[in-house]
Design a protein around this motif. Structure first.
Motif, PDB file in Angstrom:
ATOM      1  N   ASN A   1      24.105  66.404 122.389  1.00 49.39           N
ATOM      2  CA  ASN A   1      23.289  67.598 122.199  1.00 49.39           C
ATOM      3  C   ASN A   1      23.574  68.613 123.295  1.00 49.39           C
ATOM      4  OD1 ASN A   1      21.158  67.113 124.450  1.00 49.39           O
ATOM      5  ND2 ASN A   1      21.207  65.196 123.307  1.00 49.39           N
ATOM      6  N   PHE A   2      23.215  69.861 122.985  1.00 51.94           N
ATOM      7  CA  PHE A   2      23.406  70.963 123.917  1.00 51.94           C
ATOM      8  C   PHE A   2      22.077  71.460 124.443  1.00 51.94           C
ATOM      9  CE2 PHE A   2      27.164  71.692 121.095  1.00 51.94           C
ATOM     10  CZ  PHE A   2      28.150  71.539 122.056  1.00 51.94           C
ATOM     11  N   ASP A   3      22.161  72.126 125.590  1.00 54.63           N
ATOM     12  CA  ASP A   3      21.089  73.008 126.024  1.00 54.63           C
ATOM     13  C   ASP A   3      21.617  74.432 125.818  1.00 54.63           C
ATOM     14  OD1 ASP A   3      18.876  74.213 127.094  1.00 54.63           O
ATOM     15  OD2 ASP A   3      19.066  73.353 129.086  1.00 54.63           O
ATOM     16  N   MET A   4      22.044  75.109 126.880  1.00 55.66           N
ATOM     17  CA  MET A   4      22.533  76.493 126.754  1.00 55.66           C
ATOM     18  C   MET A   4      24.023  76.618 127.067  1.00 55.66           C
ATOM     19  SD  MET A   4      19.959  78.184 125.663  1.00 55.66           S
ATOM     20  CE  MET A   4      20.392  79.910 125.915  1.00 55.66           C
ATOM     21  N   ARG A  46      20.146  73.646 119.989  1.00 51.32           N
ATOM     22  CA  ARG A  46      19.706  73.349 121.350  1.00 51.32           C
ATOM     23  C   ARG A  46      18.634  72.278 121.268  1.00 51.32           C
ATOM     24  NH1 ARG A  46      15.422  75.941 124.866  1.00 51.32           N
ATOM     25  NH2 ARG A  46      16.022  75.451 127.010  1.00 51.32           N
ATOM     26  N   LYS A  47      18.805  71.228 122.023  1.00 48.51           N
ATOM     27  CA  LYS A  47      17.832  70.129 122.011  1.00 48.51           C
ATOM     28  C   LYS A  47      17.350  69.856 123.432  1.00 48.51           C
ATOM     29  CE  LYS A  47      16.967  65.513 120.185  1.00 48.51           C
ATOM     30  NZ  LYS A  47      17.520  64.384 119.409  1.00 48.51           N
ATOM     31  N   VAL A  48      16.058  70.024 123.625  1.00 50.54           N
ATOM     32  CA  VAL A  48      15.424  69.715 124.905  1.00 50.54           C
ATOM     33  C   VAL A  48      14.289  68.746 124.628  1.00 50.54           C
ATOM     34  CG1 VAL A  48      14.221  70.626 126.906  1.00 50.54           C
ATOM     35  CG2 VAL A  48      16.023  71.984 125.820  1.00 50.54           C
ATOM     36  N   ASN A  49      14.407  67.547 125.199  1.00 49.68           N
ATOM     37  CA  ASN A  49      13.467  66.461 124.894  1.00 49.68           C
ATOM     38  C   ASN A  49      13.487  66.209 123.382  1.00 49.68           C
ATOM     39  OD1 ASN A  49      12.726  66.213 127.634  1.00 49.68           O
ATOM     40  ND2 ASN A  49      11.298  67.928 127.413  1.00 49.68           N
ATOM     41  N   LYS A  50      12.382  66.380 122.682  1.00 51.89           N
ATOM     42  CA  LYS A  50      12.359  66.141 121.244  1.00 51.89           C
ATOM     43  C   LYS A  50      12.348  67.437 120.424  1.00 51.89           C
ATOM     44  CE  LYS A  50      10.031  61.656 121.550  1.00 51.89           C
ATOM     45  NZ  LYS A  50       8.864  60.841 121.085  1.00 51.89           N
ATOM     46  N   GLU A  67      28.680  65.425 114.762  1.00 52.85           N
ATOM     47  CA  GLU A  67      29.085  65.544 116.157  1.00 52.85           C
ATOM     48  C   GLU A  67      28.158  66.553 116.832  1.00 52.85           C
ATOM     49  OE1 GLU A  67      31.259  63.592 117.420  1.00 52.85           O
ATOM     50  OE2 GLU A  67      31.987  62.719 115.550  1.00 52.85           O
ATOM     51  N   MET A  68      28.530  67.019 118.033  1.00 55.41           N
ATOM     52  CA  MET A  68      27.720  68.040 118.703  1.00 55.41           C
ATOM     53  C   MET A  68      27.778  69.307 117.854  1.00 55.41           C
ATOM     54  SD  MET A  68      28.509  67.301 122.735  1.00 55.41           S
ATOM     55  CE  MET A  68      27.119  68.238 123.361  1.00 55.41           C
ATOM     56  N   PHE A  69      26.639  69.814 117.480  1.00 52.50           N
ATOM     57  CA  PHE A  69      26.494  70.812 116.431  1.00 52.50           C
ATOM     58  C   PHE A  69      26.698  72.213 117.004  1.00 52.50           C
ATOM     59  CE2 PHE A  69      24.295  73.629 113.595  1.00 52.50           C
ATOM     60  CZ  PHE A  69      24.319  73.047 112.338  1.00 52.50           C
ATOM     61  N   PHE A  70      27.861  72.834 116.692  1.00 51.70           N
ATOM     62  CA  PHE A  70      28.124  74.214 117.119  1.00 51.70           C
ATOM     63  C   PHE A  70      29.251  74.781 116.275  1.00 51.70           C
ATOM     64  CE2 PHE A  70      31.487  72.000 119.268  1.00 51.70           C
ATOM     65  CZ  PHE A  70      32.525  72.914 119.368  1.00 51.70           C
ATOM     66  N   GLU A  71      29.357  76.117 116.292  1.00 48.43           N
ATOM     67  CA  GLU A  71      30.478  76.773 115.618  1.00 48.43           C
ATOM     68  C   GLU A  71      30.720  78.138 116.274  1.00 48.43           C
ATOM     69  OE1 GLU A  71      33.692  77.025 113.259  1.00 48.43           O
ATOM     70  OE2 GLU A  71      32.261  75.355 113.104  1.00 48.43           O
ATOM     71  N   PHE A  72      31.987  78.415 116.601  1.00 49.45           N
ATOM     72  CA  PHE A  72      32.415  79.732 117.067  1.00 49.45           C
ATOM     73  C   PHE A  72      33.155  80.437 115.928  1.00 49.45           C
ATOM     74  CE2 PHE A  72      32.305  77.581 121.259  1.00 49.45           C
ATOM     75  CZ  PHE A  72      31.641  78.533 122.015  1.00 49.45           C
ATOM     76  N   ILE A  73      32.975  81.747 115.807  1.00 46.43           N
ATOM     77  CA  ILE A  73      33.833  82.567 114.960  1.00 46.43           C
ATOM     78  C   ILE A  73      34.243  83.800 115.742  1.00 46.43           C
ATOM     79  CG2 ILE A  73      32.853  81.784 112.769  1.00 46.43           C
ATOM     80  CD1 ILE A  73      31.367  84.491 112.597  1.00 46.43           C
ATOM     81  N   GLY A  74      35.367  84.400 115.333  1.00 47.26           N
ATOM     82  CA  GLY A  74      35.833  85.621 115.985  1.00 47.26           C
ATOM     83  C   GLY A  74      37.124  85.402 116.731  1.00 47.26           C
ATOM     84  N   ASP A  75      37.230  86.030 117.885  1.00 49.45           N
ATOM     85  CA  ASP A  75      38.436  85.964 118.701  1.00 49.45           C
ATOM     86  C   ASP A  75      38.344  84.845 119.739  1.00 49.45           C
ATOM     87  OD1 ASP A  75      39.603  88.274 117.494  1.00 49.45           O
ATOM     88  OD2 ASP A  75      38.265  89.519 118.699  1.00 49.45           O
ATOM     89  N   GLN A 117      34.063  72.515 126.396  1.00 47.89           N
ATOM     90  CA  GLN A 117      34.298  71.134 126.813  1.00 47.89           C
ATOM     91  C   GLN A 117      34.231  71.008 128.336  1.00 47.89           C
ATOM     92  OE1 GLN A 117      34.498  68.447 124.876  1.00 47.89           O
ATOM     93  NE2 GLN A 117      34.144  69.792 123.122  1.00 47.89           N
ATOM     94  N   GLU A 118      34.763  72.009 129.048  1.00 45.93           N
ATOM     95  CA  GLU A 118      34.698  71.999 130.507  1.00 45.93           C
ATOM     96  C   GLU A 118      33.252  72.103 130.986  1.00 45.93           C
ATOM     97  OE1 GLU A 118      37.160  75.094 132.041  1.00 45.93           O
ATOM     98  OE2 GLU A 118      39.007  74.301 131.140  1.00 45.93           O
ATOM     99  N   GLU A 119      32.472  72.956 130.307  1.00 46.69           N
ATOM    100  CA  GLU A 119      31.065  73.130 130.663  1.00 46.69           C
ATOM    101  C   GLU A 119      30.295  71.831 130.453  1.00 46.69           C
ATOM    102  OE1 GLU A 119      27.817  75.093 132.129  1.00 46.69           O
ATOM    103  OE2 GLU A 119      29.824  75.969 131.948  1.00 46.69           O
ATOM    104  N   ILE A 120      30.601  71.140 129.358  1.00 47.09           N
ATOM    105  CA  ILE A 120      29.936  69.863 129.070  1.00 47.09           C
ATOM    106  C   ILE A 120      30.247  68.848 130.171  1.00 47.09           C
ATOM    107  CG2 ILE A 120      29.902  67.891 127.485  1.00 47.09           C
ATOM    108  CD1 ILE A 120      30.446  69.912 125.213  1.00 47.09           C
ATOM    109  N   LYS A 121      31.520  68.760 130.554  1.00 53.27           N
ATOM    110  CA  LYS A 121      31.910  67.818 131.596  1.00 53.27           C
ATOM    111  C   LYS A 121      31.261  68.165 132.931  1.00 53.27           C
ATOM    112  CE  LYS A 121      36.382  66.640 129.539  1.00 53.27           C
ATOM    113  NZ  LYS A 121      37.855  66.716 129.683  1.00 53.27           N
ATOM    114  N   ASN A 122      31.229  69.468 133.247  1.00 55.08           N
ATOM    115  CA  ASN A 122      30.618  69.899 134.519  1.00 55.08           C
ATOM    116  C   ASN A 122      29.140  69.566 134.576  1.00 55.08           C
ATOM    117  OD1 ASN A 122      33.067  70.935 135.344  1.00 55.08           O
ATOM    118  ND2 ASN A 122      32.606  73.034 134.714  1.00 55.08           N
ATOM    119  N   ASN A 123      28.505  69.507 133.410  1.00 52.81           N
ATOM    120  CA  ASN A 123      27.078  69.176 133.366  1.00 52.81           C
ATOM    121  C   ASN A 123      26.823  67.679 133.206  1.00 52.81           C
ATOM    122  OD1 ASN A 123      26.464  71.864 133.598  1.00 52.81           O
ATOM    123  ND2 ASN A 123      26.060  72.183 131.428  1.00 52.81           N
TER     124      ASN A 123
END
Length: 204
Positions: free
Chosen positions: A181-184, A9-13, A150-158, A168-174
């Motif tokens: 970078n991501f926030d939440m 999560r990156k907010v400002n610096k 790239e944008m730093f994240f990883e999902f595991i599980g189902d 990706q939809e959430e990123i576009k909506n925002n």
């Protein structure tokens, strides 16, 4: 089963490495308030899991005990890359030492599970994240580092493919189509999938 995610999560610096999971444990029954995310004794790294609880809990508890009682591993002067090497060796040794399963195949006995492990590397001056899984071809745990180009994240599980699609939809909506970078946003995806009845293995 489960869904776990980790991201920067990156907010400002300011940057933070965040882990989040659902809390449902299953295995013939369901516990809706289970623990899947563990703080380790050295405070600069975390581990979470998806999959067979009867395998992952003993492995993680062994790791916690090992770090707690080992002066070298528990010191934050020891970079987390050394902890990664240790836990990979430990998990491999513990799994390969399983006996008493009769005529069953080892692959069936061990089951399916994986881990996310990450934290701050003072040697490299950045957050690091790895996905760990037992590979039957090599009879050992392997760790794949999450690409930070790239944008730093990883999902595991189902439902990980669906989770990435929703992200990706959430990123576009925002309005972050070209952001790096991501926030939440990953947490919002996890929360929405927990609340949706169609993802029956993601709950809690």
């Amino acid at each position: 089963m489960t869904l776990c995610v980790s991201w920067i999560r990156k907010v400002n610096k300011t940057e933070e490495l965040i882990f989040a999971t659902d809390s449902c444990l299953s295995g013939g029954e369901r516990w809706h308030s289970g623990v899947k995310l563990f703080e380790l004794p050295r405070k600069d790294c975390l581990i979470c899991f998806a999959g067979e609880t009867n395998r992952t809990y003993p492995l993680i508890l062994n790791l916690i005990s090992s770090i707690k009682f080992d002066e070298h591993l528990s010191s934050t002067n020891t970079d987390i890359t050394e902890v990664l090497d240790y836990l990979t060796t430990l998990f491999t040794s513990l799994c390969n030492a399983i006996t008493g399963y009769g005529t069953q195949k080892f692959e069936e006995v061990l089951g399916e599970f994986e881990f996310l492990f990450g934290g701050w590397s003072w040697k490299q001056g950045k957050f690091k994240l790895w996905k760990l899984k037992y590979k039957f071809e090599t009879s050992a745990f392997v760790h794949d580092e999450v690409d930070d180009n790239e944008m730093f994240f990883e999902f595991i599980g189902d439902e990980t493919d669906k989770a990435e699609e929703l992200l990706q939809e959430e990123i576009k909506n925002n309005g972050k189509i070209f952001a790096r970078n991501f926030d939440m946003e990953p947490f919002k995806v996890l929360l929405s999938m927990i609340r949706e009845d169609q993802y029956t293995t993601i709950d809690g």
